[in-house]
Design a protein around this motif. Structure first.
Motif, short mmCIF file in Angstrom:
data_model
loop_
_atom_site.label_atom_id
_atom_site.label_comp_id
_atom_site.label_asym_id
_atom_site.label_seq_id
_atom_site.Cartn_x
_atom_site.Cartn_y
_atom_site.Cartn_z
N SER A 13 2.16 5.25 -15.95
CA SER A 13 0.89 4.52 -16.09
C SER A 13 0.87 3.24 -15.26
O SER A 13 -0.20 2.68 -15.00
N ARG A 14 2.05 2.80 -14.82
CA ARG A 14 2.08 1.58 -13.99
C ARG A 14 1.33 1.78 -12.67
O ARG A 14 0.95 0.82 -12.02
N PHE A 15 1.10 3.04 -12.29
CA PHE A 15 0.39 3.30 -11.03
C PHE A 15 -1.07 2.86 -11.07
O PHE A 15 -1.73 2.81 -10.04
N ILE A 16 -1.57 2.50 -12.26
CA ILE A 16 -2.92 1.93 -12.37
C ILE A 16 -3.00 0.63 -11.55
O ILE A 16 -4.06 0.23 -11.09
N ILE A 17 -1.84 0.00 -11.33
CA ILE A 17 -1.74 -1.21 -10.52
C ILE A 17 -2.27 -0.96 -9.11
O ILE A 17 -2.76 -1.87 -8.45
N VAL A 22 -5.22 -1.90 -3.97
CA VAL A 22 -6.18 -1.41 -2.98
C VAL A 22 -7.41 -2.32 -2.93
O VAL A 22 -7.83 -2.75 -1.84
N PHE A 23 -7.97 -2.64 -4.09
CA PHE A 23 -9.18 -3.47 -4.08
C PHE A 23 -8.88 -4.92 -3.73
O PHE A 23 -9.73 -5.62 -3.17
N GLY A 24 -7.65 -5.38 -4.01
CA GLY A 24 -7.23 -6.70 -3.54
C GLY A 24 -7.20 -6.75 -2.02
O GLY A 24 -7.64 -7.73 -1.40
N LEU A 25 -6.69 -5.68 -1.42
CA LEU A 25 -6.66 -5.61 0.05
C LEU A 25 -8.07 -5.52 0.62
O LEU A 25 -8.38 -6.17 1.63
N ILE A 26 -8.94 -4.74 -0.04
CA ILE A 26 -10.34 -4.66 0.42
C ILE A 26 -10.98 -6.04 0.33
O ILE A 26 -11.68 -6.47 1.26
N GLY A 27 -10.73 -6.75 -0.77
CA GLY A 27 -11.25 -8.11 -0.91
C GLY A 27 -10.77 -9.02 0.19
O GLY A 27 -11.54 -9.80 0.76
N PHE A 83 -1.29 -11.54 -3.52
CA PHE A 83 -1.44 -10.88 -4.82
C PHE A 83 -1.19 -9.37 -4.69
O PHE A 83 -0.41 -8.79 -5.46
N SER A 84 -1.84 -8.74 -3.72
CA SER A 84 -1.70 -7.28 -3.55
C SER A 84 -0.26 -6.89 -3.23
O SER A 84 0.28 -5.97 -3.84
N PHE A 85 0.34 -7.58 -2.27
CA PHE A 85 1.73 -7.28 -1.91
C PHE A 85 2.66 -7.52 -3.11
O PHE A 85 3.53 -6.72 -3.40
N GLY A 86 2.44 -8.64 -3.78
CA GLY A 86 3.31 -9.04 -4.88
C GLY A 86 3.28 -8.06 -6.04
O GLY A 86 4.34 -7.64 -6.52
N TYR A 88 2.31 -5.01 -6.00
CA TYR A 88 2.84 -3.70 -5.56
C TYR A 88 4.37 -3.70 -5.64
O TYR A 88 4.98 -2.78 -6.18
N GLU A 89 4.98 -4.78 -5.10
CA GLU A 89 6.44 -4.85 -5.11
C GLU A 89 6.99 -4.96 -6.53
O GLU A 89 8.04 -4.41 -6.84
N LEU A 90 6.28 -5.66 -7.41
CA LEU A 90 6.77 -5.83 -8.78
C LEU A 90 6.66 -4.55 -9.60
O LEU A 90 7.55 -4.21 -10.36
N PHE A 91 5.55 -3.83 -9.45
CA PHE A 91 5.29 -2.70 -10.35
C PHE A 91 5.56 -1.33 -9.74
O PHE A 91 5.83 -0.38 -10.46
N ILE A 92 5.48 -1.21 -8.42
CA ILE A 92 5.58 0.12 -7.81
C ILE A 92 6.89 0.27 -7.03
O ILE A 92 7.78 1.01 -7.43
N SER A 93 7.04 -0.46 -5.92
CA SER A 93 8.20 -0.25 -5.06
C SER A 93 8.30 -1.38 -4.04
O SER A 93 7.30 -2.02 -3.72
N ASP A 94 9.51 -1.61 -3.53
CA ASP A 94 9.67 -2.55 -2.42
C ASP A 94 8.92 -2.00 -1.21
O ASP A 94 8.84 -0.78 -1.02
N ILE A 95 8.42 -2.89 -0.38
CA ILE A 95 7.70 -2.48 0.82
C ILE A 95 8.72 -2.40 1.95
O ILE A 95 9.14 -3.43 2.48
N ASP A 96 9.12 -1.18 2.28
CA ASP A 96 10.19 -0.99 3.26
C ASP A 96 9.87 -1.54 4.66
O ASP A 96 10.74 -2.13 5.29
N PRO A 97 8.64 -1.37 5.19
CA PRO A 97 8.37 -1.92 6.53
C PRO A 97 8.45 -3.45 6.60
O PRO A 97 8.54 -4.01 7.69
#
Length: 173
Positions: A13-17, A22-27, A83-86, A88-97
């Motif tokens: 359910s954490r994927f709701i993040i 996505v919408f943070g990036l759109i913003g 916010f979006s990067f943070g 994502y890294e906290l709840f989903i996965s490290d950003i490898d690139p």
């Protein structure tokens, strides 16, 4: 069996993040676009003013105000990016690139805790407030020595605040 299934669903359910990411990036993209159009319109205004040899009242204030307003939007866009990067890294996965070939992280957007995310965002919010203060001061008409004293005191207060803000958070590893 049911417990394992439930826990797997709960963890997924954490994927709701991803909605916030996505919408943070759109913003952020929208804010960068609007700010860029503001600067473009200000540039067109300056070119038209000089090419027609017009001398509009408050010309400099309008130009500075337009550019500072755009900087304000860019900073808020940066908040959305952090916010979006943070989250994502906290709840989903490290950003490898974001890591270089040696595995070192880009420290600008690296977030390892909610407190670190809050610190990064709050520092940029303070910068937005400072830019907003600067914009308001630029449009203020001062008519007496007391008002100039208040201006000097407020600039001193902002400077002291920024100094202490720069001292906070240097204990990060």
């Amino acid at each position: 069996m049911i417990e394992k299934f439930f826990e797997h669903g709960l963890w997924s359910s954490r994927f709701i993040i991803l909605l916030a990411v996505v919408f943070g990036l759109i913003g952020a993209i929208l804010l960068f676009a609007v700010a860029s159009f503001d600067i473009y319109n200000t540039a067109v205004y300056v070119i038209n003013t000089y090419s027609t040899h017009a001398h509009p009242e408050h010309f400099h204030d309008d130009v500075v105000g337009g550019i500072i307003g755009a900087v304000d939007l860019y900073l808020i866009g940066v908040i959305m990016l952090i916010f979006s990067f943070g989250i994502y890294e906290l709840f989903i996965s490290d950003i490898d690139p974001a890591k270089d070939t040696e595995g070192n992280e880009n420290q600008l957007l690296a977030v390892h805790s909610l407190d670190q995310l809050k610190d990064k965002i709050s520092k940029v919010i303070v910068m937005v407030l400072v830019v907003g203060f600067f914009q308001k001061v630029g449009h203020t008409v001062f008519s007496g020595a007391l008002e100039l004293l208040y201006l000097a005191l407020s600039i001193t207060a902002v400077s002291v605040g920024l100094y202490f803000l720069s001292k906070v958070g240097h204990h990060e590893h």
